[in-house]
Design a protein around this motif. Sequence first.
Motif, PDB file in Angstrom:
ATOM      1  N   ASP A  41     -19.084  54.620  15.828  1.00 12.72           N
ATOM      2  CA  ASP A  41     -18.315  55.699  16.461  1.00 12.72           C
ATOM      3  C   ASP A  41     -17.967  55.322  17.894  1.00 12.72           C
ATOM      4  N   ARG A  42     -18.958  54.823  18.632  1.00 12.42           N
ATOM      5  CA  ARG A  42     -18.745  54.453  20.034  1.00 12.42           C
ATOM      6  C   ARG A  42     -17.731  53.313  20.168  1.00 12.42           C
ATOM      7  N   GLN A  43     -17.640  52.482  19.129  1.00  8.96           N
ATOM      8  CA  GLN A  43     -16.683  51.384  19.136  1.00  8.96           C
ATOM      9  C   GLN A  43     -15.282  51.836  18.729  1.00  8.96           C
ATOM     10  N   GLY A  44     -15.156  53.120  18.382  1.00  6.52           N
ATOM     11  CA  GLY A  44     -13.849  53.669  18.038  1.00  6.52           C
ATOM     12  C   GLY A  44     -13.441  53.504  16.589  1.00  6.52           C
ATOM     13  N   LEU A  45     -14.364  53.112  15.742  1.00  7.93           N
ATOM     14  CA  LEU A  45     -14.031  52.994  14.321  1.00  7.93           C
ATOM     15  C   LEU A  45     -13.902  54.384  13.703  1.00  7.93           C
ATOM     16  N   PRO A  46     -13.118  54.516  12.642  1.00 10.91           N
ATOM     17  CA  PRO A  46     -12.959  55.841  12.026  1.00 10.91           C
ATOM     18  C   PRO A  46     -14.303  56.348  11.489  1.00 10.91           C
ATOM     19  N   PRO A  47     -14.524  57.652  11.587  1.00  9.73           N
ATOM     20  CA  PRO A  47     -15.788  58.199  11.081  1.00  9.73           C
ATOM     21  C   PRO A  47     -15.881  58.025   9.566  1.00  9.73           C
ATOM     22  N   LEU A  48     -17.062  57.743   9.116  1.00 12.69           N
ATOM     23  CA  LEU A  48     -17.278  57.567   7.684  1.00 12.69           C
ATOM     24  C   LEU A  48     -18.557  58.275   7.293  1.00 12.69           C
ATOM     25  N   ARG A  49     -18.696  58.511   6.001  1.00 14.94           N
ATOM     26  CA  ARG A  49     -19.961  59.045   5.504  1.00 14.94           C
ATOM     27  C   ARG A  49     -20.816  57.855   5.121  1.00 14.94           C
ATOM     28  N   LEU A  50     -22.000  57.829   5.669  1.00 14.98           N
ATOM     29  CA  LEU A  50     -22.928  56.729   5.476  1.00 14.98           C
ATOM     30  C   LEU A  50     -23.872  57.060   4.327  1.00 14.98           C
ATOM     31  N   ALA A  51     -23.944  56.193   3.336  1.00 18.69           N
ATOM     32  CA  ALA A  51     -24.837  56.390   2.197  1.00 18.69           C
ATOM     33  C   ALA A  51     -26.070  55.507   2.350  1.00 18.69           C
ATOM     34  N   VAL A  52     -27.237  56.113   2.173  1.00 15.91           N
ATOM     35  CA  VAL A  52     -28.509  55.405   2.281  1.00 15.91           C
ATOM     36  C   VAL A  52     -29.313  55.675   1.014  1.00 15.91           C
ATOM     37  N   ASN A  53     -29.743  54.604   0.354  1.00 12.05           N
ATOM     38  CA  ASN A  53     -30.597  54.747  -0.830  1.00 12.05           C
ATOM     39  C   ASN A  53     -32.026  55.038  -0.390  1.00 12.05           C
ATOM     40  N   LEU A  54     -32.672  55.917  -1.132  1.00 11.51           N
ATOM     41  CA  LEU A  54     -34.071  56.222  -0.862  1.00 11.51           C
ATOM     42  C   LEU A  54     -34.912  55.922  -2.090  1.00 11.51           C
ATOM     43  N   SER A  55     -36.135  55.498  -1.841  1.00  6.19           N
ATOM     44  CA  SER A  55     -37.053  55.222  -2.939  1.00  6.19           C
ATOM     45  C   SER A  55     -37.593  56.538  -3.493  1.00  6.19           C
ATOM     46  N   ALA A  56     -38.103  56.486  -4.717  1.00  8.64           N
ATOM     47  CA  ALA A  56     -38.678  57.672  -5.356  1.00  8.64           C
ATOM     48  C   ALA A  56     -39.847  58.242  -4.547  1.00  8.64           C
ATOM     49  N   PRO A  57     -40.788  57.406  -4.091  1.00 13.23           N
ATOM     50  CA  PRO A  57     -41.899  57.991  -3.321  1.00 13.23           C
ATOM     51  C   PRO A  57     -41.435  58.699  -2.050  1.00 13.23           C
ATOM     52  N   HIS A  58     -40.434  58.168  -1.397  1.00 11.29           N
ATOM     53  CA  HIS A  58     -39.955  58.795  -0.166  1.00 11.29           C
ATOM     54  C   HIS A  58     -39.194  60.068  -0.472  1.00 11.29           C
ATOM     55  N   PHE A  59     -38.383  60.026  -1.532  1.00 10.11           N
ATOM     56  CA  PHE A  59     -37.581  61.208  -1.832  1.00 10.11           C
ATOM     57  C   PHE A  59     -38.455  62.392  -2.240  1.00 10.11           C
ATOM     58  N   CYS A  60     -39.581  62.135  -2.849  1.00  8.19           N
ATOM     59  CA  CYS A  60     -40.467  63.228  -3.275  1.00  8.19           C
ATOM     60  C   CYS A  60     -41.464  63.628  -2.191  1.00  8.19           C
ATOM     61  N   ASP A  61     -41.361  63.028  -1.023  1.00  6.58           N
ATOM     62  CA  ASP A  61     -42.230  63.367   0.102  1.00  6.58           C
ATOM     63  C   ASP A  61     -41.736  64.672   0.731  1.00  6.58           C
ATOM     64  N   PRO A  62     -42.563  65.718   0.755  1.00  6.60           N
ATOM     65  CA  PRO A  62     -42.131  66.993   1.320  1.00  6.60           C
ATOM     66  C   PRO A  62     -41.696  66.888   2.789  1.00  6.60           C
ATOM     67  N   ALA A  63     -42.129  65.840   3.489  1.00  8.99           N
ATOM     68  CA  ALA A  63     -41.759  65.669   4.898  1.00  8.99           C
ATOM     69  C   ALA A  63     -40.391  65.000   5.064  1.00  8.99           C
ATOM     70  N   LEU A  64     -39.734  64.613   3.958  1.00  8.48           N
ATOM     71  CA  LEU A  64     -38.454  63.906   4.083  1.00  8.48           C
ATOM     72  C   LEU A  64     -37.412  64.677   4.882  1.00  8.48           C
ATOM     73  N   PRO A  65     -37.205  65.974   4.657  1.00  3.81           N
ATOM     74  CA  PRO A  65     -36.206  66.671   5.489  1.00  3.81           C
ATOM     75  C   PRO A  65     -36.499  66.557   6.989  1.00  3.81           C
ATOM     76  N   ASP A  66     -37.772  66.609   7.364  1.00  3.71           N
ATOM     77  CA  ASP A  66     -38.128  66.452   8.786  1.00  3.71           C
ATOM     78  C   ASP A  66     -37.832  65.038   9.265  1.00  3.71           C
ATOM     79  N   THR A  67     -38.103  64.043   8.420  1.00  3.69           N
ATOM     80  CA  THR A  67     -37.814  62.647   8.754  1.00  3.69           C
ATOM     81  C   THR A  67     -36.317  62.452   8.959  1.00  3.69           C
ATOM     82  N   VAL A  68     -35.523  63.023   8.065  1.00  4.64           N
ATOM     83  CA  VAL A  68     -34.059  62.911   8.169  1.00  4.64           C
ATOM     84  C   VAL A  68     -33.568  63.632   9.414  1.00  4.64           C
TER      85      VAL A  68
END
Length: 173
Positions: A41-68
């Motif tokens: 963004d700071r370099q002036g590139l067009p905004p994009l939606r960034l996709a990040v893969n998550l592992s099963a153990p992390h996705f089922c971690d109740p603290a994930l929303p806080d981490t994000v």
Amino acid sequence: HPTLGLISPGEFIPILEANGLIVQVDRWVLGEACRQAREWDRQGLPPLRLAVNLSAPHFCDPALPDTVAAALADSGLSAARLELEITESVVMHGEAAAMSVMQGLRRLGVHIAMDDFGSGYSSLAYLKRFPIDTLKIDRAFIADADLGPVDRNILQAVISLGHSLGLQVVAEG
């Protein structure tokens, strides 16, 4: 690697999972990805939606929303610009936990993608029950450049289904 060169995720991710390090790596990747998107963004590139893969153990971690939330706050990236990818196997191994985490992520405004759809059990009930925004069709459906009529019809049906549910649909590969 200095002597082995590039190592595919198919080789190193199982090692991280087996040694209990995958969640730590997921957190690091998430933070770095958000920071990189803001740098673009700071370099002036067009905004994009960034996709990040998550592992099963992390996705089922109740603290994930806080981490994000922390990764977004640290980087300054808008939640609407982040899409977290999960595979359908993640929800199969912890449906209640996955639903709770998804609801927390939705409250943040983060997008959720069902990745590799069609490669596993492909339960249509998941599309109905879980709050996903994007359906990513597994590359196996389009791996052959010359799709036969059966493959083409299945692909068209899944795309139509996804669109009729108001989902973005991506055919990977």
